[in-house]
Scaffold this active site. Sequence first.
Site, PDB file in Angstrom:
ATOM      1  N   MET A  32       0.840  -1.205   0.000  1.00  0.00           N
ATOM      2  CA  MET A  32       0.000   0.000   0.000  1.00  0.00           C
ATOM      3  C   MET A  32       0.875   1.256   0.000  1.00  0.00           C
ATOM      4  O   MET A  32       0.406   2.345   0.317  1.00  0.00           O
ATOM      5  CB  MET A  32      -0.929  -0.015   1.215  1.00  0.00           C
ATOM      6  CG  MET A  32      -1.880  -1.211   1.203  1.00  0.00           C
ATOM      7  SD  MET A  32      -3.376  -0.954   2.147  1.00  0.00           S
ATOM      8  CE  MET A  32      -2.725  -0.693   3.782  1.00  0.00           C
ATOM      9  N   GLY A  33       2.152   1.097  -0.331  1.00  0.00           N
ATOM     10  CA  GLY A  33       3.039   2.255  -0.390  1.00  0.00           C
ATOM     11  C   GLY A  33       3.511   2.669   0.992  1.00  0.00           C
ATOM     12  O   GLY A  33       3.428   1.901   1.944  1.00  0.00           O
ATOM     13  N   HIS A  36       8.990   1.107   3.399  1.00  0.00           N
ATOM     14  CA  HIS A  36      10.000   1.124   4.452  1.00  0.00           C
ATOM     15  C   HIS A  36      10.868  -0.127   4.308  1.00  0.00           C
ATOM     16  O   HIS A  36      10.685  -0.910   3.360  1.00  0.00           O
ATOM     17  CB  HIS A  36       9.326   1.210   5.820  1.00  0.00           C
ATOM     18  CG  HIS A  36       8.251   0.187   6.047  1.00  0.00           C
ATOM     19  ND1 HIS A  36       8.490  -1.169   6.016  1.00  0.00           N
ATOM     20  CD2 HIS A  36       6.909   0.317   6.268  1.00  0.00           C
ATOM     21  CE1 HIS A  36       7.379  -1.827   6.251  1.00  0.00           C
ATOM     22  NE2 HIS A  36       6.387  -0.957   6.389  1.00  0.00           N
ATOM     23  N   HIS A  39       9.218  -3.460   3.462  1.00  0.00           N
ATOM     24  CA  HIS A  39       8.896  -3.638   2.044  1.00  0.00           C
ATOM     25  C   HIS A  39      10.171  -3.912   1.235  1.00  0.00           C
ATOM     26  O   HIS A  39      10.179  -4.734   0.320  1.00  0.00           O
ATOM     27  CB  HIS A  39       8.225  -2.377   1.479  1.00  0.00           C
ATOM     28  CG  HIS A  39       6.925  -2.014   2.142  1.00  0.00           C
ATOM     29  ND1 HIS A  39       6.771  -0.864   2.879  1.00  0.00           N
ATOM     30  CD2 HIS A  39       5.731  -2.635   2.162  1.00  0.00           C
ATOM     31  CE1 HIS A  39       5.528  -0.792   3.324  1.00  0.00           C
ATOM     32  NE2 HIS A  39       4.872  -1.851   2.914  1.00  0.00           N
ATOM     33  N   GLN A 150       5.741 -11.766   6.970  1.00  0.00           N
ATOM     34  CA  GLN A 150       5.248 -12.482   8.151  1.00  0.00           C
ATOM     35  C   GLN A 150       4.610 -11.497   9.143  1.00  0.00           C
ATOM     36  O   GLN A 150       3.802 -11.888   9.972  1.00  0.00           O
ATOM     37  CB  GLN A 150       6.419 -13.236   8.796  1.00  0.00           C
ATOM     38  CG  GLN A 150       6.099 -13.970  10.082  1.00  0.00           C
ATOM     39  CD  GLN A 150       5.085 -15.090   9.898  1.00  0.00           C
ATOM     40  OE1 GLN A 150       4.947 -15.636   8.798  1.00  0.00           O
ATOM     41  NE2 GLN A 150       4.359 -15.412  10.954  1.00  0.00           N
ATOM     42  N   SER A 188       4.110   1.174   8.228  1.00  0.00           N
ATOM     43  CA  SER A 188       3.781   2.506   7.703  1.00  0.00           C
ATOM     44  C   SER A 188       2.984   3.291   8.739  1.00  0.00           C
ATOM     45  O   SER A 188       2.968   4.515   8.723  1.00  0.00           O
ATOM     46  CB  SER A 188       2.955   2.384   6.424  1.00  0.00           C
ATOM     47  OG  SER A 188       3.594   1.527   5.509  1.00  0.00           O
TER      48      SER A 188
HETATM   49  P1  AMP Z   1       1.453  -3.018   3.450  1.00  0.00           P
HETATM   50  O1  AMP Z   1       2.016  -1.975   2.560  1.00  0.00           O
HETATM   51  O2  AMP Z   1       1.464  -2.649   4.898  1.00  0.00           O
HETATM   52  O3  AMP Z   1       0.135  -3.564   2.967  1.00  0.00           O
HETATM   53  O4  AMP Z   1       2.462  -4.245   3.386  1.00  0.00           O
HETATM   54  C1  AMP Z   1       2.845  -4.803   2.152  1.00  0.00           C
HETATM   55  C2  AMP Z   1       3.631  -6.057   2.409  1.00  0.00           C
HETATM   56  O5  AMP Z   1       4.775  -5.755   3.203  1.00  0.00           O
HETATM   57  C3  AMP Z   1       2.818  -7.106   3.195  1.00  0.00           C
HETATM   58  O6  AMP Z   1       3.110  -8.394   2.684  1.00  0.00           O
HETATM   59  C4  AMP Z   1       3.350  -6.942   4.600  1.00  0.00           C
HETATM   60  O7  AMP Z   1       3.246  -8.116   5.381  1.00  0.00           O
HETATM   61  C5  AMP Z   1       4.797  -6.587   4.332  1.00  0.00           C
HETATM   62  N1  AMP Z   1       5.375  -5.901   5.486  1.00  0.00           N
HETATM   63  C6  AMP Z   1       4.910  -4.813   6.124  1.00  0.00           C
HETATM   64  N2  AMP Z   1       5.680  -4.508   7.180  1.00  0.00           N
HETATM   65  C7  AMP Z   1       6.672  -5.433   7.212  1.00  0.00           C
HETATM   66  C8  AMP Z   1       7.795  -5.676   8.079  1.00  0.00           C
HETATM   67  N3  AMP Z   1       8.045  -4.900   9.119  1.00  0.00           N
HETATM   68  N4  AMP Z   1       8.584  -6.717   7.791  1.00  0.00           N
HETATM   69  C9  AMP Z   1       8.338  -7.532   6.735  1.00  0.00           C
HETATM   70  N5  AMP Z   1       7.306  -7.351   5.886  1.00  0.00           N
HETATM   71  C10 AMP Z   1       6.486  -6.326   6.126  1.00  0.00           C
END
Ligand code: AMP
Length: 284
Positions: A32-33, A36, A39, A150, A188
Site C-alpha cells: 500500500m506504499g 519502508h 517492504h 510475516q 507505515s
Molecule cells: P502493506 O504496505 O502494509 O500492505 O504491506 C505490504 C507487504 O509488506 C505485506 O506483505 C506486509 O506483510 C509486508 N510488510 C509490512 N511490514 C513489514 C515488516 N516490518 N517486515 C516484513 N514485511 C512487512
Amino acid sequence: MKMEVAVTIQSVRKLVKAARAEGKKIGLVPTMGALHIGHVSLIEAAAQQTDFVVVSIFVNPTQFGPSEDFKKYPRPFEADLKICGEHGVDVIFAPTPKEMYKSENLTWVNVEKLTEPLCGQFRPGHFRGVTTVCAKLFNIVSPDLAFFGQKDAQQAIVIKRMVADLNMPLKIVVYPTIREPDGLAVSSRNQYLSEQQRKDAALIYKSLQKCKEMIKAGVTDTKEIVGQMHTILNQIPSAKIEYVSIVDAETLKSIDQVAGKVLAAAAVKIGSTRLIDNILVDAG
Ligand code: AMP
C-alpha cells in the site's frame, strides 16, 4: 532497464507480457506504499528470486472499514519511487481506485474460517477486501512468485489458502518481519505515533518475547502466558488491547495448551493507531 510506472491495467499487462516473452520470471510485491525497510526486504527477495520485479502501490479502499484510516493513510509517492528505483524494481503498478474498481464491485473472494479469528474479529470485511484485491492483482500481473511479510501473518496464511483453493498458478513466499532496534515491527502506521507512544510501542514485541521465553521454559498453559503478556501490554497508558492470542500456526485455531508450532499474535491500539505483531514459536 529503466524503471517504469504503470497506472493502468493495460500498461502493466503489456510490460509483463514483454518481459515474459523474453523468458523472464515475474515477481510481484503487493504494497500500500509508504515503503519502508520491511517492504524493501520483500523487494530484495523478489529481485533475487525473479528476473522482473513488479511492486504494486495501491491503498485498497475495500480492505478498510468505514471508521478506519483509509483517507489519512500516508501516500508519499515520490519517496516510494525513489526507494523502488534504488532496489532494482522494474515496474511500479500504481492504479487509482477507479482503475481497480471500474464499477460497483459485485464479485468477492472470501476465504472462510481462517479469516474469523484474530484480526477478523475486529475488522469485519477486511480480509475479503485483501483477498479480492490480491486476486485482482494476481490476474493483472500474473506473477510466478508473490512476496508477503510475516508481519501480517494471518494475511499470508489466508492468501496462501486462496491460491491453493482456487488453483492460482503462482507461488506465495513469506519473509520474516523486519524490526526497529527496540523490536517494534516496522510499519507505515508507526509514523502516526507520538514520541512517547513510539517508545511504549516496543512493549508489544516485549510481550511476544515473554511468550517465547515462557514456552521455552516449558510453560504450556496459554491462559497463563496470555496473562503475562497482558501485564506487559497494560504498562502502555493509552493502549487498548484488541487481542492477545496463542493459536495453532497453521489453522489459527485457539489452543489451551501449547504444542508444536504456534503463533502468538497481538493487536493493540495505542491512541488511535492500531498496531499488530506476531511471532512463530516451535514448542517442539
Ligand atoms: P502493506 O504496505 O502494509 O500492505 O504491506 C505490504 C507487504 O509488506 C505485506 O506483505 C506486509 O506483510 C509486508 N510488510 C509490512 N511490514 C513489514 C515488516 N516490518 N517486515 C516484513 N514485511 C512487512
